[in-house]
Motif scaffolding. Structure first.
Motif, mmCIF file in Angstrom:
data_model
loop_
_atom_site.group_PDB
_atom_site.id
_atom_site.type_symbol
_atom_site.label_atom_id
_atom_site.label_comp_id
_atom_site.label_asym_id
_atom_site.label_seq_id
_atom_site.Cartn_x
_atom_site.Cartn_y
_atom_site.Cartn_z
ATOM 1 N N LEU A 101 0.826 -1.133 -0.131
ATOM 2 C CA LEU A 101 -0.078 -0.027 -0.065
ATOM 3 C C LEU A 101 0.853 1.307 -0.128
ATOM 4 N N SER A 102 2.090 1.322 0.578
ATOM 5 C CA SER A 102 2.760 2.287 0.760
ATOM 6 C C SER A 102 3.522 2.541 -0.686
ATOM 7 N N ASP A 103 3.540 1.906 -1.624
ATOM 8 C CA ASP A 103 3.978 1.936 -3.037
ATOM 9 C C ASP A 103 2.995 2.484 -3.923
ATOM 10 N N ARG A 104 2.211 3.477 -3.390
ATOM 11 C CA ARG A 104 0.833 3.905 -4.273
ATOM 12 C C ARG A 104 1.423 4.535 -5.382
ATOM 13 N N ASP A 105 2.598 5.113 -5.716
ATOM 14 C CA ASP A 105 2.850 5.689 -6.878
ATOM 15 C C ASP A 105 3.416 4.832 -7.779
ATOM 16 N N LEU A 106 3.625 3.782 -7.221
ATOM 17 C CA LEU A 106 4.494 2.469 -8.084
ATOM 18 C C LEU A 106 3.658 2.103 -9.135
ATOM 19 N N PRO A 107 2.358 1.829 -9.208
ATOM 20 C CA PRO A 107 1.471 1.350 -10.382
ATOM 21 C C PRO A 107 1.488 2.140 -11.717
ATOM 22 N N CYS A 108 1.530 3.456 -11.276
ATOM 23 C CA CYS A 108 1.633 4.522 -12.778
ATOM 24 C C CYS A 108 2.835 4.634 -13.121
ATOM 25 N N ALA A 109 3.715 4.963 -11.860
ATOM 26 C CA ALA A 109 5.192 5.402 -12.486
ATOM 27 C C ALA A 109 5.903 4.126 -13.208
ATOM 28 N N VAL A 110 5.723 2.945 -12.480
ATOM 29 C CA VAL A 110 6.369 1.583 -13.186
ATOM 30 C C VAL A 110 5.593 0.955 -14.025
ATOM 31 N N LEU A 111 4.410 0.374 -13.440
ATOM 32 C CA LEU A 111 3.785 -0.875 -14.422
ATOM 33 C C LEU A 111 3.128 0.168 -15.514
ATOM 34 N N ALA A 112 2.276 1.013 -15.532
ATOM 35 C CA ALA A 112 1.666 1.558 -16.553
ATOM 36 C C ALA A 112 2.735 2.243 -17.725
ATOM 37 N N LYS A 113 3.885 2.783 -17.198
ATOM 38 C CA LYS A 113 4.568 3.316 -17.939
ATOM 39 C C LYS A 113 5.426 1.918 -18.468
ATOM 40 N N LEU A 114 5.587 0.974 -18.211
ATOM 41 C CA LEU A 114 6.204 -0.305 -18.788
ATOM 42 C C LEU A 114 5.422 -0.636 -19.809
ATOM 43 N N ALA A 115 4.049 -0.894 -19.673
ATOM 44 C CA ALA A 115 3.090 -1.202 -20.670
ATOM 45 C C ALA A 115 2.996 -0.306 -21.845
ATOM 46 N N GLY A 158 -6.766 3.698 -6.355
ATOM 47 C CA GLY A 158 -7.181 4.577 -7.421
ATOM 48 C C GLY A 158 -5.771 4.349 -8.342
ATOM 49 N N GLN A 159 -4.519 4.263 -7.934
ATOM 50 C CA GLN A 159 -3.307 4.389 -8.951
ATOM 51 C C GLN A 159 -3.384 3.026 -9.625
ATOM 52 N N MET A 160 -3.574 1.793 -8.572
ATOM 53 C CA MET A 160 -3.599 0.571 -9.360
ATOM 54 C C MET A 160 -4.520 0.364 -10.445
ATOM 55 N N LEU A 161 -5.810 0.738 -10.013
ATOM 56 C CA LEU A 161 -6.720 0.504 -11.197
ATOM 57 C C LEU A 161 -6.636 1.545 -12.478
ATOM 58 N N THR A 162 -5.881 2.576 -12.244
ATOM 59 C CA THR A 162 -5.687 3.394 -13.278
ATOM 60 C C THR A 162 -4.417 2.738 -14.172
ATOM 61 N N SER A 163 -3.370 2.435 -13.343
ATOM 62 C CA SER A 163 -2.169 1.441 -14.054
ATOM 63 C C SER A 163 -3.025 0.524 -14.783
#
Length: 782
Positions: A101-115, A158-163
Motif C-alpha cells: 500500500l505504501s507503494d501507491r505511486d509505483l503502479p503508474c510510475a512503473v507498471l503503466a509506463k512499462l505497458a 485509484g492508482q492501481m486501477l488507473t495503471s
C-alpha cells in the motif's frame, strides 16, 4: 480470486436494482442528471461506448490509429523518444517486488509506463521487465478500502486501477494470452473489490482527493472492460456519476481550496478520467465549471516569477508519518521550493477547449517522462516543450497584435471569495496580490450539501485564513503564508482574538469538522473593486471565529493603488472585551525604523510599514510552525518559516487597526515613505514616486465604500477612482449619483483629457472636478 463477500452480493443486488445499463453500438447518452437527493442517483443512467470503439482496444485515450501514430513517432523522432523513454527511467530501474500500500505511486510510475513502453518502443528490455511483474500481479490480493483517508488504501486503489486499465487497454491482443489473462483478471478483481468497498461506505467526501482518485481509477477500469465484463456496466455508471459529483462540488469559479500543489496532484486523475469518458463514450465532464475556469486559477495563482505560486492552504513539502523523514524540499530555506504541476493536465484541457491563458501558461514548459505526465503526454504526442502557435507569447505574456487577447490581469473568484490582482502579465517584477475571505469550500457548497445529503465533506486541506492576503513584488514575497503544517490562523496574515484563531486551530486536518456550513457560508467578501490601478475589497469574517468569543464585527478593508500604496483598515467588535492581534508574515524579519515604523527587506523587494492607530504592544518574532501532522499528542516537529510582525490591541469591546504600507525596490529610500490618517476613513501616503490618498467606508468626504486619488512626484493628479456615489474632498470631486458604482479615471498627459475604465457598468459618465474645474472625459477604455 478471493471469495465473494456478503457486502459484494448486496452491492451487486443494489446496483442491479437501481441501474439501467445499455451496452450496444448506439450513440452515447449522458449518464443521468444526478438530480436525486441521495446516493441512489449514483446508480442511475447509462454508459454507452461509441460505435466505432465497440469491441476495440485501445479506446481510453487513443484509438488504434492514434496508437499507430504514436508508435511511428517513437520510431522516427529520436529526441522525442529519448525524452519519454530513457534507459535509466524509473520503470526499468525498479526491481520487481510485491507491491505494498505504501507503494501507491509505483503502479503508474512503473507498471503503466512499462505497458506504454511495451506498446510503443521496440526495445525488448521493456517487454522483459513488464513480464517480470506479471507473476506478482497474478499473486497479489486486491487492496481493500475500509474508509476514506487513514491508511491511504484509497489512493493506492485509484492508482492501481488507473495503471491496470491503461495497461490492459494498450496491450490487449498485443501480449501473449497468458499475460493478457493476468492483466484482465487483476483489473477485474481490483475493480470489483473497489466498487464493493466504495458503495458500502454510503457517505462520501466528494471534494476530497482520497475519494476522487479511486473513483477515477474505477471509471477507467470500467471503460476498459465495458463490452467484456458484465459487471463493468454498473461500475461505469456509478463511477461516472460519482466523478460528476466530485467535479460539481469543487468551486465553480475554479479556485481550488486545497492549494496549487494539491490541484496538480489531484487533477492528474479526474482530468484524464474525464477525457477517457469523453473519448470512449462522448459524455463530456470536462465542461464542468471547475475545470472550465481552471485557466483563470492557474494564471492568477502562478506568480510573476516562473514556477512560484500564491502558497495558500496545504502548499509545500510535508513530514512523513514515520516521525523522522519528510518530502523533498522540507529542509530547504522557506520559499525556495518551486511548484511544478504535471503539464499534461493543462495541455489536455487546452486540447479539448483552447484558451489563451493556457497557451500562455504552457509556453516554454516541459512535460516529464514520469508517471501519468509521461504516459499521457507521450501517448497523445503532446509536445516535449510547449510552444504557442503565436511565437510572441511568453510565460506571462501581454496581449499583443500577434497573440490572442488575454483577460485583464485581475479577477474576482466570487464563489471562493478570493481577489487576485497584478500589474501586468509579462513583468517578473510586477506587484501581485491575493486577498481571501470566503467559506472554505465556497458558497455553492451550501446548496449542494442540501442536494447531496450523502456528502460528508472533510475540507481537511483548507486553512483558517479568512481575511488574509499574500503580497509579491520585485520578484520576492513581501507578505506570505506558511505552508503545509498544523492549521493555525496565527500563521496567516489575519487576526487573532484572545490569542485564538478561527475555528478548530491546532489540528492537522480537522479545522472545519462538525462546523455547520451555514455558519461558514457567512464569511464573505464585499465591495469588490478591480481595475488597472486598483484592488479593493471588504472582508466580513466574524463568522470564521467561535461563537463563544461573542464577535459582532470583524471587517477588513484592503485597498492597493498602483501596485505601490497599500492600506489595511480593520474594525473588530464583540459583546465583551477582547484582545485582538494583527499579524503580518514575511520571509525576512521586519526592523523597527522609527516610532510606529517598520521596514522589511527581502532581497530585491522591500515593504515599508506604518502603524497609524494606537496599540498596546508590537513585536517582531520568528514564525515557528508545528509541522507534525500524524502524532500530535506525542510528537513535535517545529520549523521556522519566516518571521511575523504582531500588533496587539488593548483589551476592549471594540478595536481598530490601521496600517499603511509602501511597496518598494530594496534600493529605494524607506525613510521617504510617510503616512498619516487625516481623519477616520481618510489616509494619506507619500513617497519618492508621488502620493496617494485613500478613503475607506462612508466618511465626511465619501459616500460609498472606497475612493482614491493618485498623484505623481510633482503633485499632479494622474488617476482617481470612486466605488460609491460621491467623493467630495478638498480640490477634487467625483459624482455619479444617478448610478452609483465603481469608476476609475486616468489622465492622458498628452491631451490633458481623462479616460474612463469599466464605463460599461455606468449609464452616464461621472462628473469629475479638480480645483473646481470640470474635467473632460474622453474615449472609454476597452
Amino acid at each position: 480470486m478471493p471469495p465473494v463477500t456478503k457486502t459484494f452480493r448486496r452491492a451487486v443486488l443494489l446496483a442491479t436494482t437501481l441501474t439501467t445499463v445499455v451496452m450496444q453500438t448506439a450513440e452515447a447518452k449522458p449518464s443521468g442528471s444526478n438530480s436525486e437527493p441521495t446516493n441512489t442517483g449514483l446508480f442511475s443512467g447509462t454508459v454507452v461506448v461509441k460505435p466505432e470503439l465497440h469491441g476495440k482496444h485501445p479506446r481510453l485515450f487513443v484509438s488504434e490509429t492514434g496508437l499507430q501514430s504514436a508508435i511511428n513517432r517513437c520510431r522516427t523522432d529520436e529526441p522525442w523518444r529519448k525524452h519519454y523513454f530513457r534507459p535509466d527511467g524509473i520503470e526499468l530501474k525498479t526491481i520487481p517486488r510485491p507491491i505494498k500500500l505504501s507503494d501507491r505511486d509505483l503502479p503508474c510510475a512503473v507498471l503503466a509506463k512499462l505497458a506504454l513502453s511495451y506498446a510503443l518502443h521496440d526495445d525488448p528490455a521493456y517487454a522483459e521487465r513488464f513480464q517480470e511483474w506479471l507473476p506478482l500481479l497474478r499473486d497479489a490480493a486486491p487492496a481493500k478500502i475500509r474508509g476514506i483517508g487513514g491508511d491511504a488504501a484509497d489512493l493506492f486503489c485509484g492508482q492501481m486501477l488507473t495503471s491496470l486499465a491503461i495497461s490492459y487497454d494498450l496491450l490487449k491482443s498485443r501480449v501473449p494470452p497468458d499475460a493478457e489473462k493476468i492483466l484482465y483478471t487483476s483489473l477485474v478483481t481490483q475493480a470489483r473489490q473497489t466498487y464493493a468497498d466504495l458503495i458500502a461506505l454510503r457517505r462520501y467526501p466528494y471534494e476530497q482527493n482520497h475519494f476522487t482518485i479511486p473513483v477515477c481509477g474505477l471509471l477507467l477500469a470500467s471503460l476498459a472492460l465495458l463490452d467484456e465484463e458484465p459487471e463493468a456496466s454498473a461500475w461505469a455508471v456509478w463511477a461516472s456519476n460519482a466523478l460528476r459529483r466530485c467535479l460539481e462540488v469543487l468551486s465553480p469559479d475554479g479556485w481550488f481550496f486545497e492549494s496549487m500543489d494539491y490541484w496538480g496532484y489531484t487533477m492528474q486523475f479526474p482530468v484524464p478520467a474525464a477525457y477517457a469518458l469523453w473519448h470512449t463514450t462522448g459524455e463530456n465532464l470536462l465542461e464542468a465549471p471547475t475545470l472550465k475556469n481552471s485557466p483563470l486559477y492557474l494564471a492568477h495563482n502562478y506568480l510573476p516569477v516562473r514556477n512560484f505560486v500564491f502558497d495558500f492552504a496545504d502548499w509545500g513539502p510535508r513530514v512523513h508519518p514515520d516521525g523522522r523523514t519528510a518530502q523533498n524540499g522540507y529542509d530547504h530555506p522557506w520559499h525556495t521550493n518551486p511548484t511544478k504541476i504535471p503539464i499534461f493536465i493543462p495541455a489536455l484541457l487546452n486540447r479539448v477547449s483552447p484558451d489563451p491563458l493556457l497557451d500562455a501558461f504552457l509556453e516554454g514548459r516541459r512535460s516529464t517522462d514520469t508517471r501519468l505526465d509521461g504516459i499521457i503526454s507521450s501517448l497523445l504526442q503532446l509536445p516535449v516543450t510547449h510552444t504557442n502557435k503565436q511565437p510572441s507569447a511568453s510565460p506571462n505574456p501581454p496581449a499583443s497584435p500577434a497573440s490572442p487577447a488575454l483577460p485583464t490581469p485581475y479577477h474576482y473568484f466570487n464563489d471562493m471569495e478570493v481577489i487576485h490582482w497584478r500589474e501586468n502579465w509579462h513583468d517578473t517584477r510586477a506587484t501581485a496580490i491575493a486577498y481571501k475571505s470566503g467559506p472554505p469550500g465556497g458558497h455553492a457548497m451550501t446548496s449542494l450539501l442540501r442536494q447531496y445529503p450523502d456528502w460528508k465533506p472533510s475540507l481537511g486541506h483548507a486553512h483558517p485564513d479568512a481575511g488574509s492576503f499574500i503580497l509579491f513584488s520585485k520578484g520576492v514575497f513581501l507578505a506570505n503564508d506558511t505552508g503545509y503544517a498544523v492549521k493555525e490562523t496565527a500563521w496567516h496574515n489575519s487576526i487573532l482574538v484572545n490569542g485564538t484563531g478561527q475555528m478548530k486551530g491546532g489540528t492537522a486536518w480537522q479545522t472545519f469538522k462538525n462546523i455547520p456550513y451555514k455558519k461558514l457560508n457567512r464569511i464573505r467578501m464585499e465591495n469588490v473593486w478591480l481595475g488597472r490601478r486598483i484592488i479593493a475589497g471588504t472582508a466580513d469574517f466574524a463568522a470564521a471565529y467561535d461563537d463563544s468569543l461573542g464577535l459582532t464585527e470583524m471587517r477588513r478593508d484592503l485597498v492597493m493603488v498602483g501596485g505601490r500604496y497599500l492600506v489595511i483598515s480593520d474594525a473588530m467588535g464583540a459583546s465583551s472585551p477582547n484582545e485582538y492581534e494583527w499579524r503580518l508574515h514575511s520571509d525576512q524579519a521586519a526592523v523597527e525604523d522609527g516610532p510606529e515604523r517598520f521596514v522589511m527587506t527581502n532581497g530585491t523587494g522591500r515593504l515599508a510599514i506604518r502603524n497609524l492607530h494606537p496599540v498596546a504592544s508590537k513585536n517582531v518574532a520568528p514564525t515557528i510552525v508545528e509541522t507534525e501532522l500524524y502524532e500530535l499528542a506525542t510528537r513535535s516537529r517545529p520549523q521556522q518559516r519566516g518571521h511575523h510582525l504582531a500588533l496587539k490591541s488593548p483589551r476592549t469591546a471594540r478595536a481598530t487597526f490601521l496600517v499603511a504600507m509602501n511597496i518598494q525596490s530594496s534600493d529605494e529610500n524607506a525613510q521617504k515613505f510617510h503616512a498619516q490618517e487625516i481623519f477616520p476613513g481618510k489616509t494619506e501616503l507619500t513617497d519618492e514616486a508621488g502620493s496617494c490618498t485613500v478613503w475607506t467606508g462612508n466618511s465626511a468626504e465619501l459616500r460609498g465604500s472606497f475612493a482614491y486619488v493618485l498623484r505623481d512626484a510633482q503633485g499632479t493628479v494622474i488617476s482617481a477612482g470612486l466605488h460609491g456615489s460621491e467623493l467630495n474632498a478638498s480640490g477634487i470631486s467625483i459624482t455619479q449619483k444617478d448610478k452609483p458604482g465603481a469608476v476609475a479615471l486616468d489622465l492622458d498627459s498628452g491631451s490633458g483629457a481623462w479616460s474612463i475604465e469599466n464605463m460599461t457598468t455606468h449609464a452616464n459618465r461621472p462628473i469629475f472636478e479638480i480645483d473646481g474645474q470640470r474635467q473632460t472625459i474622453v474615449m472609454f477604455k476597452p
